[in-house]
Design an enzyme around this catalytic site. Structure first.
Site, mmCIF file in Angstrom:
data_model
loop_
_atom_site.group_PDB
_atom_site.id
_atom_site.type_symbol
_atom_site.label_atom_id
_atom_site.label_comp_id
_atom_site.label_asym_id
_atom_site.label_seq_id
_atom_site.Cartn_x
_atom_site.Cartn_y
_atom_site.Cartn_z
ATOM 1 N N HIS A 94 -4.823 -9.712 12.144
ATOM 2 C CA HIS A 94 -5.714 -9.510 10.938
ATOM 3 C C HIS A 94 -5.411 -10.254 9.726
ATOM 4 O O HIS A 94 -6.005 -11.282 9.220
ATOM 5 C CB HIS A 94 -6.190 -8.191 10.776
ATOM 6 C CG HIS A 94 -7.109 -8.100 9.468
ATOM 7 N ND1 HIS A 94 -8.636 -8.173 9.517
ATOM 8 C CD2 HIS A 94 -6.689 -7.788 8.276
ATOM 9 C CE1 HIS A 94 -8.905 -7.952 8.444
ATOM 10 N NE2 HIS A 94 -8.040 -7.789 7.612
ATOM 11 N N GLU A 95 -4.135 -9.904 9.337
ATOM 12 C CA GLU A 95 -3.703 -10.414 7.932
ATOM 13 C C GLU A 95 -3.153 -11.847 8.233
ATOM 14 O O GLU A 95 -3.529 -12.804 7.157
ATOM 15 C CB GLU A 95 -2.180 -9.649 7.975
ATOM 16 C CG GLU A 95 -2.786 -8.399 7.252
ATOM 17 C CD GLU A 95 -3.832 -8.409 6.036
ATOM 18 O OE1 GLU A 95 -3.109 -9.046 4.996
ATOM 19 O OE2 GLU A 95 -4.591 -7.394 5.927
ATOM 20 N N HIS A 102 0.731 -4.582 2.973
ATOM 21 C CA HIS A 102 -0.498 -4.965 3.221
ATOM 22 C C HIS A 102 -0.803 -6.417 3.794
ATOM 23 O O HIS A 102 -1.223 -6.457 4.781
ATOM 24 C CB HIS A 102 -1.579 -4.463 2.258
ATOM 25 C CG HIS A 102 -2.941 -4.417 2.666
ATOM 26 N ND1 HIS A 102 -3.959 -3.917 1.664
ATOM 27 C CD2 HIS A 102 -3.506 -4.857 3.523
ATOM 28 C CE1 HIS A 102 -5.119 -3.990 2.498
ATOM 29 N NE2 HIS A 102 -4.866 -4.741 3.556
ATOM 30 N N HIS A 113 -5.502 -14.230 5.985
ATOM 31 C CA HIS A 113 -4.833 -14.831 4.926
ATOM 32 C C HIS A 113 -4.017 -15.865 5.111
ATOM 33 O O HIS A 113 -3.720 -16.924 4.486
ATOM 34 C CB HIS A 113 -4.314 -13.632 4.065
ATOM 35 C CG HIS A 113 -5.330 -12.747 3.556
ATOM 36 N ND1 HIS A 113 -6.215 -12.881 2.658
ATOM 37 C CD2 HIS A 113 -5.694 -11.356 4.292
ATOM 38 C CE1 HIS A 113 -6.956 -11.663 2.625
ATOM 39 N NE2 HIS A 113 -6.725 -10.848 3.401
ATOM 40 N N GLN A 152 0.776 -1.148 0.126
ATOM 41 C CA GLN A 152 0.086 0.098 -0.259
ATOM 42 C C GLN A 152 0.860 1.178 -0.085
ATOM 43 O O GLN A 152 1.969 1.200 0.659
ATOM 44 C CB GLN A 152 -0.904 0.117 1.144
ATOM 45 C CG GLN A 152 -0.431 -0.315 2.484
ATOM 46 C CD GLN A 152 -1.681 -0.571 3.581
ATOM 47 O OE1 GLN A 152 -2.538 -0.439 3.221
ATOM 48 N NE2 GLN A 152 -1.309 -1.042 4.714
ATOM 49 N N PHE A 165 -3.198 -5.352 13.195
ATOM 50 C CA PHE A 165 -3.253 -5.453 12.015
ATOM 51 C C PHE A 165 -2.614 -6.642 11.614
ATOM 52 O O PHE A 165 -3.102 -7.421 10.490
ATOM 53 C CB PHE A 165 -2.561 -4.027 11.296
ATOM 54 C CG PHE A 165 -2.471 -4.175 9.535
ATOM 55 C CD1 PHE A 165 -3.362 -4.410 9.089
ATOM 56 C CD2 PHE A 165 -1.306 -3.937 9.135
ATOM 57 C CE1 PHE A 165 -3.403 -4.602 7.637
ATOM 58 C CE2 PHE A 165 -1.145 -3.937 7.725
ATOM 59 C CZ PHE A 165 -2.047 -4.095 7.026
#
Ligand SMILES: *[C@@H]1O[C@H](CO)[C@@H](O)[C@H](O)[C@H]1NC(C)=O
Ligand SMILES: *[C@@H]1O[C@H](CO)[C@@H](O)[C@H](O)[C@H]1NC(C)=O
Ligand SMILES: *[C@@H]1O[C@H](CO)[C@@H](O)[C@H](O)[C@H]1NC(C)=O
Length: 280
Positions: A138-139, A80, A143, A50, A135
């Site tokens: 989350h990643e 990101h 994923h 990003q 964050f």
């Protein structure tokens, strides 16, 4: 939640429940092996980077966890996430419901992650199944867990992404082509794409916001060799005009430092919308 994503989630859970029989023609037409892989693995990776100068324009208040608020602005592409993908569109998410993110596993990487993989928002992001966390959590949950068995754990996930990020250094490739962050300066999208193609031999995928580059994505085979980012990688965004890049785009400088007056927008805008919208 946008409709495409909800639809896809539904499809995935249907697969999961072995109700493939109920799926529409398109999926049924794919070979049996393909259907099996949908549950069992993934086909390639997207490394999503990003551009802080664009993302940080949405910042309306500061906090210590927000990379946009640093006194030394981030004037390079930051990571990101590394996202396992299916070659015919879509991606797996939240693959190991029982594992929770273990920060200890990546403690060693933390200083590097702070520099190259910062959160660009305040507050926690959603993890799978209603949880919230940093964050990175989350990643990893959304994923990273879907990269198994290629990606074994948190350390594997973050170090693999960092490896690809430094080996395929986009900031460097763009500099070589005289593409620098500069307010107001416009670059042809074709020039940016050519610069990446020239450096790595493969085509990237660009995502824009209001005429500025918001993300640059590189795609890799499972053996980490670069591959072109195909139209299937656009799929998630094609429904959203907002992600479309015009022919000429800007790479605004990140200069927030402290959220100053004039940069403050209404509160609703602080929700990381680009996130909620799709992949992340
Ligand atoms: C940010 O704000 C804090 C407190 O308001 C101040 O101490 C600091 O110097 C500011 N940093 C920058 C880069 O303006
Ligand atoms: C990418 O290249 C730039 C410019 O040469 C350099 O400053 C930066 O440290 C590199 N990034 C990584 C992750 O190696
Ligand atoms: C979109 O870009 C235009 C021109 O660069 C700018 O004037 C405008 O404020 C931007 N809008 C948003 C919401 O950032």
């Amino acid at each position: 939640m946008d409709r495409t994503r909800r639809g896809r989630r539904l499809l995935v859970s249907l697969c999961f429940l072995c109700l493939a029989v109920l799926l529409p023609g398109a999926l049924l037409a794919s070979p049996a092996a393909g259907r099996k892989r949908r549950q069992a693995g993934f086909d390639h990776y997207v490394l999503a980077l990003q551009w802080p100068g664009t993302v940080c324009r949405q910042t309306n208040h500061c906090c210590s966890s927000n990379g946009c608020c640093r006194s030394n602005p981030l004037n390079w592409f930051t990571i990101h996430g590394l996202w396992p993908q299916y070659s015919y569109g879509g991606w797996p998410s939240c693959c190991r419901p029982t594992t929770t993110f273990n920060m200890n596993k990546i403690a060693m990487l933390k200083p590097i992650l702070e520099k190259y993989w910062p959160s660009l928002y305040c507050g926690d992001t959603s993890t799978c199944f209603g949880g919230r966390g940093p964050f990175w959590a989350h990643e990893w949950a959304t994923h990273g867990t879907c990269g198994y068995p290629e990606i074994q754990d948190e350390y594997d996930y973050f170090s693999t992404a960092l490896y690809l990020y430094s080996k395929y250094n986009v900031t460097k490739a763009l500099r070589k082509a005289h593409i620098y962050p500069r307010n107001g300066r416009k670059y042809a999208v074709a020039h940016i794409v050519d610069a990446i193609d020239h450096a790595f031999g493969r085509l990237p995928h660009l995502v824009c916001k209001n005429g500025s580059v918001q993300e640059l994505r590189l795609c890799f085979h499972k053996d980490y060799q670069p591959r072109d980012c195909g139209s299937e990688d656009d799929e998630a965004w094609s429904s959203s005009r907002r992600s479309h890049c015009p022919r000429y785009v800007t790479l605004p400088q990140s200069a927030l430092g402290n959220a100053t007056e004039g940069r403050l927008r209404n509160r609703a805008e602080n929700v990381p919308r680009a996130h909620g919208q799709s992949y992340v």
